[in-house]
Design a protein around this motif. Structure first.
Motif, PDB file in Angstrom:
ATOM      1  N   LEU A  50       0.808  -1.214   0.000  1.00 44.06           N
ATOM      2  CA  LEU A  50       0.000   0.000   0.000  1.00 44.06           C
ATOM      3  C   LEU A  50       0.845   1.268   0.000  1.00 44.06           C
ATOM      4  O   LEU A  50       0.304   2.370   0.085  1.00 44.06           O
ATOM      5  CB  LEU A  50      -0.946  -0.005   1.204  1.00 44.06           C
ATOM      6  CG  LEU A  50      -2.032  -1.089   1.149  1.00 44.06           C
ATOM      7  CD1 LEU A  50      -2.875  -1.063   2.417  1.00 44.06           C
ATOM      8  CD2 LEU A  50      -2.910  -0.928  -0.080  1.00 44.06           C
ATOM      9  N   GLY A  51       2.164   1.112  -0.090  1.00 47.88           N
ATOM     10  CA  GLY A  51       3.016   2.267  -0.343  1.00 47.88           C
ATOM     11  C   GLY A  51       3.842   2.789   0.803  1.00 47.88           C
ATOM     12  O   GLY A  51       4.575   3.770   0.630  1.00 47.88           O
ATOM     13  N   ARG A 294      -1.665  -0.627  -3.799  1.00 48.38           N
ATOM     14  CA  ARG A 294      -2.222   0.718  -3.625  1.00 48.38           C
ATOM     15  C   ARG A 294      -3.293   1.037  -4.669  1.00 48.38           C
ATOM     16  O   ARG A 294      -4.368   1.541  -4.345  1.00 48.38           O
ATOM     17  CB  ARG A 294      -1.082   1.733  -3.702  1.00 48.38           C
ATOM     18  CG  ARG A 294      -1.498   3.189  -3.547  1.00 48.38           C
ATOM     19  CD  ARG A 294      -1.599   3.556  -2.109  1.00 48.38           C
ATOM     20  NE  ARG A 294      -1.890   4.962  -1.899  1.00 48.38           N
ATOM     21  CZ  ARG A 294      -1.545   5.625  -0.819  1.00 48.38           C
ATOM     22  NH1 ARG A 294      -0.895   5.016   0.149  1.00 48.38           N
ATOM     23  NH2 ARG A 294      -1.853   6.886  -0.679  1.00 48.38           N
TER      24      ARG A 294
END
Length: 313
Positions: A50-51, A294
């Motif tokens: 998700l970064g 993401r």
């Protein structure tokens, strides 16, 4: 600043079957696969995809699974210099049966996870100054989790404790936890009374806040979650999706929660992210393979923006 994860690293051996076998029964399964897992590693993978810059602290065994487990973390973007190879034991193993409904039953052999201790705490303490969030679970020795939570809290790092698997906790750990994220079974074991009704679930959340946690989330699967802080209790609905495998849905939830908080998002938005990541994960087989990236999370949230709003949004 990073998301720091101290926890278990397992290889999951997964059998898909029409139902759970009865005691003494041999049941013909439908498929078998292996997948990297462990609650700590799953949550690290969820956060990295998700970064968030994510660092894993833990250990694997000196066996065929050890290199594969480290490689899976690296491929997901997790920094693994904190993952030690233990020459004296096997890697952690989870034997999982998934039935057609998506429900699962799991037997965990701790292996190297059971030997996490002082060396991991020393590495953790070295990296705390660069961390914003620490994710913890209970598949490593409990005394290590307590010490890690205290050291992180004293360093000003937000602590998310996912108290799984269910077990009694020492009272002092609650004051070190910024967030506590049990599921219904785990919450029941912590408060000591049954959670058969909505009112009991809400009361359990209040009790856990009263023990010292700033934020409590009781996850309820397809019913969403109950959130509590000193201001009260709120219900946050789940997303409706087709379920094929509930393995690691809670890990996807916790990883997304950590990233949203790492980014400084509001509680309401963080819970939407967490529910969405959990929803995406149950539509896929496996633990780490089910974690969304993401772009997938953002597309899912955009698709559901008008049909799913948390209270107060």
């Amino acid at each position: 600043m990073s998301v720091l994860v101290l926890g278990s690293i397992n290889m999951d051996l997964v059998a898909v079957a029409p139902r759970f076998p009865r005691p003494g029964e041999t049941l013909r399964g439908q498929r078998f696969f292996t997948a990297a897992g462990g609650k700590g590693a799953n949550q690290a993978v969820a956060a990295a995809r998700l970064g968030a810059p994510t660092r894993m602290v833990g250990r694997v065994g000196n066996d065929v699974f050890g290199p594969a487990l480290r490689q899976a973390l690296m491929e997901a973007g997790v920094e693994v210099s904190g993952v030690e190879v233990d020459p004296e034991t096997s890697s952690g193993i989870a034997v999982i049966v998934v039935e057609e409904s998506g429900q699962n039953a799991i037997v965990v052999i701790p292996g190297a996870n059971g030997r996490v201790g002082g060396a991991e705490l020393a590495r953790l303490e070295r990296w705390l100054p660069e961390a914003r969030v620490l994710l913890l679970q209970l598949e490593i020795p409990l005394e290590v989790v307590v010490q890690a939570a205290e050291r992180a809290a004293r360093a000003g790092v937000s602590v998310i404790l996912n108290p799984a698997p269910a077990m009694a906790l020492p009272e002092e750990i609650y004051r070190w936890c910024t967030w506590l994220t049990p599921n219904e079974v785990e919450a029941e074991s912590l408060v000591g009374f049954p959670l058969r009704e909505d009112q009991a679930i809400e009361e359990a959340a209040r009790v856990l806040v009263g023990k010292g946690c700033a934020h409590v989330v009781i996850t309820l699967g397809e019913r969403g979650c109950v959130y509590a802080d000193r201001g009260g209790v709120r219900w946050v609905p789940a997303y409706s999706v087709p379920v094929v495998d509930t393995v690691a849905a809670g890990d996807a939830f916790n990883g997304a929660l950590a990233v949203a908080l790492w980014e400084g998002r509001s509680v309401e938005e963080a819970l939407r992210w967490a529910n969405a990541a959990g929803a995406i994960s149950v539509t896929r087989y496996g633990a780490q393979p089910s974690m969304p990236n993401r772009d997938e999370l953002m597309a899912f949230l955009a698709q559901h923006v008008e049909t799913h709003r948390a209270p107060g949004s």
